[in-house]
Design a protein around this motif. Structure first.
Motif, PDB file in Angstrom:
ATOM      1  N   GLN A 168      -6.075  12.565   1.847  1.00 53.92           N
ATOM      2  CA  GLN A 168      -5.382  11.318   1.573  1.00 53.92           C
ATOM      3  C   GLN A 168      -4.966  10.663   2.875  1.00 53.92           C
ATOM      4  OE1 GLN A 168      -2.160  12.210  -1.237  1.00 53.92           O
ATOM      5  NE2 GLN A 168      -3.521  11.513  -2.868  1.00 53.92           N
ATOM      6  N   VAL A 169      -4.975   9.334   2.853  1.00 53.73           N
ATOM      7  CA  VAL A 169      -4.412   8.587   3.953  1.00 53.73           C
ATOM      8  C   VAL A 169      -2.892   8.780   3.927  1.00 53.73           C
ATOM      9  CG1 VAL A 169      -4.120   6.290   4.953  1.00 53.73           C
ATOM     10  CG2 VAL A 169      -6.309   6.927   3.916  1.00 53.73           C
ATOM     11  N   GLY A 170      -2.283   8.930   5.085  1.00 52.46           N
ATOM     12  CA  GLY A 170      -0.864   9.281   5.146  1.00 52.46           C
ATOM     13  C   GLY A 170      -0.693  10.760   4.978  1.00 52.46           C
ATOM     14  N   GLY A 171       0.263  11.166   4.163  1.00 50.60           N
ATOM     15  CA  GLY A 171       0.475  12.580   3.878  1.00 50.60           C
ATOM     16  C   GLY A 171       1.054  13.350   5.049  1.00 50.60           C
ATOM     17  N   PRO A 172       1.161  14.672   4.917  1.00 53.25           N
ATOM     18  CA  PRO A 172       1.783  15.513   5.970  1.00 53.25           C
ATOM     19  C   PRO A 172       1.100  15.390   7.325  1.00 53.25           C
ATOM     20  CG  PRO A 172       1.546  16.740   3.933  1.00 53.25           C
ATOM     21  CD  PRO A 172       0.801  15.468   3.731  1.00 53.25           C
ATOM     22  N   ALA A 173      -0.221  15.130   7.317  1.00 55.68           N
ATOM     23  CA  ALA A 173      -0.951  15.029   8.596  1.00 55.68           C
ATOM     24  C   ALA A 173      -0.842  13.638   9.217  1.00 55.68           C
ATOM     25  CB  ALA A 173      -2.424  15.380   8.392  1.00 55.68           C
ATOM     26  N   GLY A 174      -0.215  12.687   8.486  1.00 50.26           N
ATOM     27  CA  GLY A 174      -0.106  11.337   9.013  1.00 50.26           C
ATOM     28  C   GLY A 174      -1.458  10.682   9.221  1.00 50.26           C
ATOM     29  N   ASN A 175      -2.395  10.921   8.298  1.00 51.48           N
ATOM     30  CA  ASN A 175      -3.761  10.402   8.465  1.00 51.48           C
ATOM     31  C   ASN A 175      -3.769   8.878   8.540  1.00 51.48           C
ATOM     32  OD1 ASN A 175      -5.056  12.958   8.340  1.00 51.48           O
ATOM     33  ND2 ASN A 175      -4.832  12.964   6.112  1.00 51.48           N
ATOM     34  N   THR A 176      -4.291   8.365   9.647  1.00 48.49           N
ATOM     35  CA  THR A 176      -4.395   6.929   9.871  1.00 48.49           C
ATOM     36  C   THR A 176      -5.766   6.642  10.456  1.00 48.49           C
ATOM     37  OG1 THR A 176      -2.030   6.924  10.400  1.00 48.49           O
ATOM     38  CG2 THR A 176      -3.256   4.928  10.940  1.00 48.49           C
ATOM     39  N   PRO A 177      -6.803   6.505   9.588  1.00 50.11           N
ATOM     40  CA  PRO A 177      -8.180   6.438  10.112  1.00 50.11           C
ATOM     41  C   PRO A 177      -8.437   5.235  11.001  1.00 50.11           C
ATOM     42  CG  PRO A 177      -8.096   5.941   7.754  1.00 50.11           C
ATOM     43  CD  PRO A 177      -6.758   6.480   8.123  1.00 50.11           C
ATOM     44  N   GLY A 216      -8.147  11.383   6.768  1.00 50.10           N
ATOM     45  CA  GLY A 216      -7.760  10.901   5.450  1.00 50.10           C
ATOM     46  C   GLY A 216      -8.907  10.676   4.503  1.00 50.10           C
ATOM     47  N   ILE A 217     -10.141  10.758   5.002  1.00 50.89           N
ATOM     48  CA  ILE A 217     -11.321  10.597   4.148  1.00 50.89           C
ATOM     49  C   ILE A 217     -12.144  11.876   4.142  1.00 50.89           C
ATOM     50  CG2 ILE A 217     -13.333   9.177   3.618  1.00 50.89           C
ATOM     51  CD1 ILE A 217     -10.700   7.653   3.586  1.00 50.89           C
ATOM     52  N   THR A 218     -12.485  12.385   5.327  1.00 49.96           N
ATOM     53  CA  THR A 218     -13.329  13.576   5.405  1.00 49.96           C
ATOM     54  C   THR A 218     -12.606  14.781   5.984  1.00 49.96           C
ATOM     55  OG1 THR A 218     -14.203  13.066   7.615  1.00 49.96           O
ATOM     56  CG2 THR A 218     -15.323  12.063   5.734  1.00 49.96           C
ATOM     57  N   GLN A 219     -11.394  14.602   6.486  1.00 47.21           N
ATOM     58  CA  GLN A 219     -10.603  15.715   7.008  1.00 47.21           C
ATOM     59  C   GLN A 219      -9.184  15.228   7.234  1.00 47.21           C
ATOM     60  OE1 GLN A 219     -12.503  15.755  11.278  1.00 47.21           O
ATOM     61  NE2 GLN A 219     -10.426  16.574  11.496  1.00 47.21           N
ATOM     62  N   ASP A 220      -8.276  16.151   7.499  1.00 42.68           N
ATOM     63  CA  ASP A 220      -6.946  15.804   7.979  1.00 42.68           C
ATOM     64  C   ASP A 220      -6.970  15.685   9.492  1.00 42.68           C
ATOM     65  OD1 ASP A 220      -5.441  15.662   5.599  1.00 42.68           O
ATOM     66  OD2 ASP A 220      -5.201  17.833   5.527  1.00 42.68           O
ATOM     67  N   ALA A 221      -6.124  14.801  10.008  1.00 42.90           N
ATOM     68  CA  ALA A 221      -5.976  14.708  11.459  1.00 42.90           C
ATOM     69  C   ALA A 221      -5.550  16.066  12.029  1.00 42.90           C
ATOM     70  CB  ALA A 221      -4.943  13.645  11.813  1.00 42.90           C
ATOM     71  N   VAL A 222      -6.077  16.379  13.198  1.00 49.25           N
ATOM     72  CA  VAL A 222      -5.756  17.629  13.886  1.00 49.25           C
ATOM     73  C   VAL A 222      -4.465  17.401  14.670  1.00 49.25           C
ATOM     74  CG1 VAL A 222      -6.576  19.375  15.502  1.00 49.25           C
ATOM     75  CG2 VAL A 222      -8.213  18.144  14.051  1.00 49.25           C
ATOM     76  N   VAL A 268       0.858  -1.177   0.000  1.00 52.36           N
ATOM     77  CA  VAL A 268       0.000   0.000   0.000  1.00 52.36           C
ATOM     78  C   VAL A 268       0.898   1.232   0.000  1.00 52.36           C
ATOM     79  CG1 VAL A 268      -1.773   1.280   1.267  1.00 52.36           C
ATOM     80  CG2 VAL A 268      -1.800  -1.222   1.275  1.00 52.36           C
ATOM     81  N   PRO A 269       0.640   2.194  -0.881  1.00 49.47           N
ATOM     82  CA  PRO A 269       1.484   3.395  -0.896  1.00 49.47           C
ATOM     83  C   PRO A 269       1.466   4.116   0.446  1.00 49.47           C
ATOM     84  CG  PRO A 269       0.037   3.326  -2.816  1.00 49.47           C
ATOM     85  CD  PRO A 269      -0.424   2.245  -1.889  1.00 49.47           C
ATOM     86  N   GLY A 270       2.526   4.859   0.724  1.00 47.55           N
ATOM     87  CA  GLY A 270       2.589   5.619   1.961  1.00 47.55           C
ATOM     88  C   GLY A 270       1.532   6.707   2.017  1.00 47.55           C
ATOM     89  N   THR A 271       1.152   7.226   0.838  1.00 47.22           N
ATOM     90  CA  THR A 271       0.096   8.229   0.737  1.00 47.22           C
ATOM     91  C   THR A 271      -0.828   7.820  -0.394  1.00 47.22           C
ATOM     92  OG1 THR A 271       1.558   9.991   1.515  1.00 47.22           O
ATOM     93  CG2 THR A 271      -0.416  10.671   0.335  1.00 47.22           C
ATOM     94  N   TYR A 272      -2.132   7.789  -0.135  1.00 51.38           N
ATOM     95  CA  TYR A 272      -3.056   7.381  -1.188  1.00 51.38           C
ATOM     96  C   TYR A 272      -4.455   7.914  -0.921  1.00 51.38           C
ATOM     97  CZ  TYR A 272      -4.450   3.706   2.148  1.00 51.38           C
ATOM     98  OH  TYR A 272      -4.879   3.021   3.270  1.00 51.38           O
ATOM     99  N   ASP A 273      -5.236   7.957  -1.987  1.00 51.60           N
ATOM    100  CA  ASP A 273      -6.633   8.373  -1.933  1.00 51.60           C
ATOM    101  C   ASP A 273      -7.479   7.138  -1.684  1.00 51.60           C
ATOM    102  OD1 ASP A 273      -9.202   9.261  -2.351  1.00 51.60           O
ATOM    103  OD2 ASP A 273      -8.805  10.209  -4.286  1.00 51.60           O
TER     104      ASP A 273
END
Length: 460
Positions: free
Chosen positions: A450-459, A135-141, A30-35
């Motif tokens: 996106q999941v991952g990314g600068p915010a480290g989104n990990t739902p 990563g789906i509806t917002q970036d992690a705070v 799985v990519p480190g960052t993905y939609d």
């Protein structure tokens, strides 16, 4: 010559074994960052094809609650103290209350949670952009940041909120609280019982042991990863609501346990003050009541209460999906192991259930995995039509958190009336990073995150 032949044969044999293994390993990465909206494959449920171009259309970030002065305004400050997480210095977090029709505004401030945090409004059919899934509806705070949620308290009922960033860790360790929406103009005394297990000890509202029962209307919320059974002694009772939806003409019962799914809620109305046990030595009790053993029989919501109108006709469904849960050996993001499957596929090669606004949807949930799974669809309530081929005969069983036992099949239905991209996953949250999650996607909606990314989104 023989040595060379044997060596060549060994190499060919090794390639024959390792080649497919290497392919499956590589294919699982799985990519480190993905939609998330671009993962898996579209499933149209036998209906007209839905355009699956995830780069165009309305963004989930635009699907927000209304503007205006809020009727209820709350600030929740998230902190991490060792292994425990808190909201405003406590776990569970503050109980939020509103009247039906009021505008709720919650400002989430991340003071010290290193992985970031969000808030998901479990069971509340909010606009998609307020759903709180990183990563789906917002970036992690992230630490030092804040985020404002706004939504109308449309449906009265018992709900709860919890983090949906690294949720299998953050919810288990304290990032959650109760949300109660009361009918407009009603002032009936009630008591909330948030059931959660901390470090192996079951608690009610964060406290183990026996607490005072202060009302005969009780709202029980199961915030744990597995199902519980609760029981009432010393009085008769009725189950008046399931997952925020009223039961039609609930039967008065005694000496029967009540199932509460992981993530699920039940409202009880006791005829007189009594005792309510939730297991693990935790209970609410009126003065003078004595404990009794867990009853042998359990209420079956398939036949509890009296039948009533659904508000739509499942027989006119124009999409029919299958959500078949299994388990097998394979690779998940390059890791070998026994992983959950959906329709025989390992994540991320899982279905994206595609719908159009206004569709009537039927879905068959089947579990052949060896464990129970509490299934939770965001943004919608579903009605149970049957279990293992036996039709529902009681009150319409509306739910957002449904236990699907091993070997069981449920047929459910709902109207696709809340556009967005919605998680549909097991609420034993440890199972989600192990692959037990799909999404329901509406035509013309795309994710801005996106999941991952600068915010480290990990739902998960």
């Amino acid at each position: 010559m023989r040595t060379s032949f044997r060596a060549a044969t060994a190499v060919v044999a090794a390639l024959a074994v390792l080649g497919p293994v290497g392919y499956f390993w590589y294919d699982s990465l799985v990519p480190g960052t993905y939609d998330m909206a671009a993962m898996g494959y579209p499933d149209n449920g036998g209906g007209s094809p839905v355009e699956h171009d995830h780069t165009v259309g309305m963004s989930v970030a635009d699907l927000k609650g209304p503007s205006g002065t809020p009727d209820v305004a709350v600030t929740l400050t998230a902190r991490k103290d060792g292994a425990r997480y808190t909201l405003n210095g406590a776990t569970p977090g503050p109980e939020i209350r509103a009247e039906q029709g009021q505008l709720i505004q919650v400002t989430l401030v991340n003071e010290s949670v290193p992985d970031g945090v969000t808030l998901h409004w479990h069971g509340v059919d909010v606009p998609n952009g307020e759903d709180g899934v990183a990563g789906i509806t917002q970036d992690a705070v992230l630490r030092g940041q804040s985020f404002v949620y706004r939504f109308v308290a449309k449906d009265a009922g018992t709900y709860w909120y919890h983090s949906h960033q690294v949720s299998h860790e953050q919810v288990k360790n304290g990032l959650f609280g109760a949300l109660v929406i009361t009918p407009r103009g009603q002032r009936i005394p009630d008591q909330v019982a948030l059931v959660h297990t901390y470090d192996g000890k079951r608690t009610i509202n964060g406290k183990p042991g026996i607490a005072d029962l202060s009302a005969t209307t009780l709202r029980v919320i199961n915030t744990d990863a597995g199902p519980i059974r609760i029981w009432v002694s010393g009085t008769a009772f009725r189950v008046t609501a399931i997952d925020g939806h009223d039961v039609n003409q609930p039967d008065q019962v005694t000496d029967r346990a009540v199932p509460v799914t992981a993530g699920g809620r039940v409202d009880l109305r006791l005829s007189t003050p009594g005792r309510v046990d939730v297991g693990g030595g935790a209970a609410l009790a009126a003065a003078g009541t004595q404990p009794v053993a867990l009853p042998r029989d359990t209420i079956d919501f398939l036949s509890y209460g009296k039948s009533g109108p659904l508000g739509f006709d499942p027989g006119k469904a124009n999409r029919a999906f299958r959500y078949d849960i299994g388990r097998r050996f394979g690779f998940l993001d390059g890791k070998p192991g026994m992983w959950w499957t959906v329709n025989g596929h390992l994540f991320p090669d899982v279905p994206m259930f595609m719908v159009k606004t206004g569709d009537i949807v039927r879905m068959t949930l089947h579990n052949g995995s060896g464990e129970v799974h509490p299934m939770h669809l965001h943004g919608h309530h579903v009605v149970v039509l049957s279990r293992n081929g036996v039709a529902a005969t009681g009150s319409p069983w509306w739910t957002d958190s449904l236990d699907v036992g091993d070997g069981d099949s449920y047929e459910i239905a709902f109207v696709a009336d809340n556009p967005g991209i919605w998680a549909d996953h097991c609420h034993n949250l440890e199972h989600v990073p192990e692959g037990l999650v799909v999404h329901l996607a509406y035509a013309g909606v795309r994710s801005s995150f996106q999941v991952g990314g600068p915010a480290g989104n990990t739902p998960e």
